[in-house]
Design a protein around this motif. Structure first.
Motif, PDB file in Angstrom:
ATOM      1  N   ARG A  29       0.815  -1.214   0.000  1.00 30.40           N
ATOM      2  CA  ARG A  29       0.000   0.000   0.000  1.00 30.40           C
ATOM      3  C   ARG A  29       0.849   1.265   0.000  1.00 30.40           C
ATOM      4  O   ARG A  29       0.471   2.273  -0.571  1.00 30.40           O
ATOM      5  CB  ARG A  29      -0.907   0.041   1.224  1.00 30.40           C
ATOM      6  N   HIS A  30       2.010   1.211   0.673  1.00 30.96           N
ATOM      7  CA  HIS A  30       2.838   2.405   0.807  1.00 30.96           C
ATOM      8  C   HIS A  30       3.844   2.579  -0.324  1.00 30.96           C
ATOM      9  O   HIS A  30       4.254   3.695  -0.606  1.00 30.96           O
ATOM     10  CB  HIS A  30       3.598   2.379   2.140  1.00 30.96           C
ATOM     11  N   ALA A  52      12.731 -10.554   7.908  1.00 32.66           N
ATOM     12  CA  ALA A  52      12.401 -10.384   6.495  1.00 32.66           C
ATOM     13  C   ALA A  52      13.409  -9.469   5.832  1.00 32.66           C
ATOM     14  O   ALA A  52      13.892  -8.514   6.440  1.00 32.66           O
ATOM     15  CB  ALA A  52      11.007  -9.801   6.336  1.00 32.66           C
ATOM     16  N   ALA A  53      13.705  -9.789   4.586  1.00 35.40           N
ATOM     17  CA  ALA A  53      14.533  -8.949   3.729  1.00 35.40           C
ATOM     18  C   ALA A  53      13.673  -8.542   2.541  1.00 35.40           C
ATOM     19  O   ALA A  53      13.092  -9.390   1.872  1.00 35.40           O
ATOM     20  CB  ALA A  53      15.773  -9.695   3.263  1.00 35.40           C
ATOM     21  N   VAL A  54      13.554  -7.243   2.311  1.00 36.01           N
ATOM     22  CA  VAL A  54      12.705  -6.715   1.257  1.00 36.01           C
ATOM     23  C   VAL A  54      13.583  -6.002   0.240  1.00 36.01           C
ATOM     24  O   VAL A  54      14.343  -5.105   0.597  1.00 36.01           O
ATOM     25  CB  VAL A  54      11.651  -5.732   1.829  1.00 36.01           C
ATOM     26  N   ALA A  59      17.003  -0.087  -2.987  1.00 28.28           N
ATOM     27  CA  ALA A  59      17.465  -0.411  -1.636  1.00 28.28           C
ATOM     28  C   ALA A  59      17.033  -1.811  -1.240  1.00 28.28           C
ATOM     29  O   ALA A  59      16.165  -2.422  -1.856  1.00 28.28           O
ATOM     30  CB  ALA A  59      16.906   0.585  -0.631  1.00 28.28           C
ATOM     31  N   LYS A  60      17.696  -2.313  -0.192  1.00 23.83           N
ATOM     32  CA  LYS A  60      17.316  -3.582   0.415  1.00 23.83           C
ATOM     33  C   LYS A  60      17.105  -3.311   1.897  1.00 23.83           C
ATOM     34  O   LYS A  60      17.992  -2.812   2.577  1.00 23.83           O
ATOM     35  CB  LYS A  60      18.399  -4.633   0.203  1.00 23.83           C
ATOM     36  N   LEU A  61      15.921  -3.618   2.380  1.00 28.08           N
ATOM     37  CA  LEU A  61      15.563  -3.350   3.762  1.00 28.08           C
ATOM     38  C   LEU A  61      15.480  -4.655   4.537  1.00 28.08           C
ATOM     39  O   LEU A  61      15.113  -5.694   3.992  1.00 28.08           O
ATOM     40  CB  LEU A  61      14.221  -2.621   3.817  1.00 28.08           C
ATOM     41  N   ARG A  83       7.586   1.075   8.503  1.00 26.71           N
ATOM     42  CA  ARG A  83       8.215   2.350   8.861  1.00 26.71           C
ATOM     43  C   ARG A  83       9.447   2.612   8.008  1.00 26.71           C
ATOM     44  O   ARG A  83       9.683   3.740   7.572  1.00 26.71           O
ATOM     45  CB  ARG A  83       8.582   2.366  10.342  1.00 26.71           C
ATOM     46  N   GLN A  84      10.246   1.575   7.754  1.00 23.15           N
ATOM     47  CA  GLN A  84      11.437   1.743   6.918  1.00 23.15           C
ATOM     48  C   GLN A  84      11.067   2.125   5.491  1.00 23.15           C
ATOM     49  O   GLN A  84      11.720   2.966   4.876  1.00 23.15           O
ATOM     50  CB  GLN A  84      12.259   0.458   6.899  1.00 23.15           C
ATOM     51  N   ILE A  85      10.021   1.523   4.969  1.00 23.72           N
ATOM     52  CA  ILE A  85       9.608   1.821   3.597  1.00 23.72           C
ATOM     53  C   ILE A  85       9.074   3.243   3.486  1.00 23.72           C
ATOM     54  O   ILE A  85       9.377   3.950   2.523  1.00 23.72           O
ATOM     55  CB  ILE A  85       8.581   0.780   3.104  1.00 23.72           C
TER      56      ILE A  85
END
Length: 114
Positions: A29-30, A52-54, A59-61, A83-85
């Motif tokens: 959604r974000h 989790a790794a996104v 970037a990689k979060l 929050r990171q995204i």
């Protein structure tokens, strides 16, 4: 968006998989440019760990959370990723805006009163 879910010392049941996919959809959604999500669920004695790794464009979060309940750990981990995204999205928005106005010179108006 490709979501892969693996379990270490825990069997990933259909309900766990459904819960993870439901919560991960919150991220979509974000930020639309989510490429890959890899979720690892781990059980070590009394600790339930969700990490989790996104991979998003640019970037990689990474986020993790440890709780006594796996579902709570998944919820907290997704909140951290969310929050990171949002923070990453704001950074990219600032960068794009700064490049857009890079050619414009701002000069403050100096007025002296006597």
């Amino acid at each position: 968006m490709q979501v892969s879910i693996t379990g270490h010392h825990v069997e990933v049941t259909d309900s766990l998989k459904a819960h993870v996919e439901d919560k991960i959809s919150k991220i979509k959604r974000h930020f639309d440019n989510v490429v890959d999500v890899h979720v690892i669920l781990t059980v070590e004695k009394l600790e339930q760990k969700a990490e989790a790794a996104v991979q998003i464009s640019g970037a990689k979060l990474y986020a993790e959370d440890v709780q006594e309940d796996m579902y709570v750990a998944i919820d907290n981990m997704v909140d951290k990723l969310d929050r990171q995204i949002v923070k990453h999205k704001e950074k990219t928005k600032i960068t794009v805006n700064s490049y857009r106005f890079a050619g414009t010179v701002w000069r403050p108006r100096l007025e002296f009163s006597s």
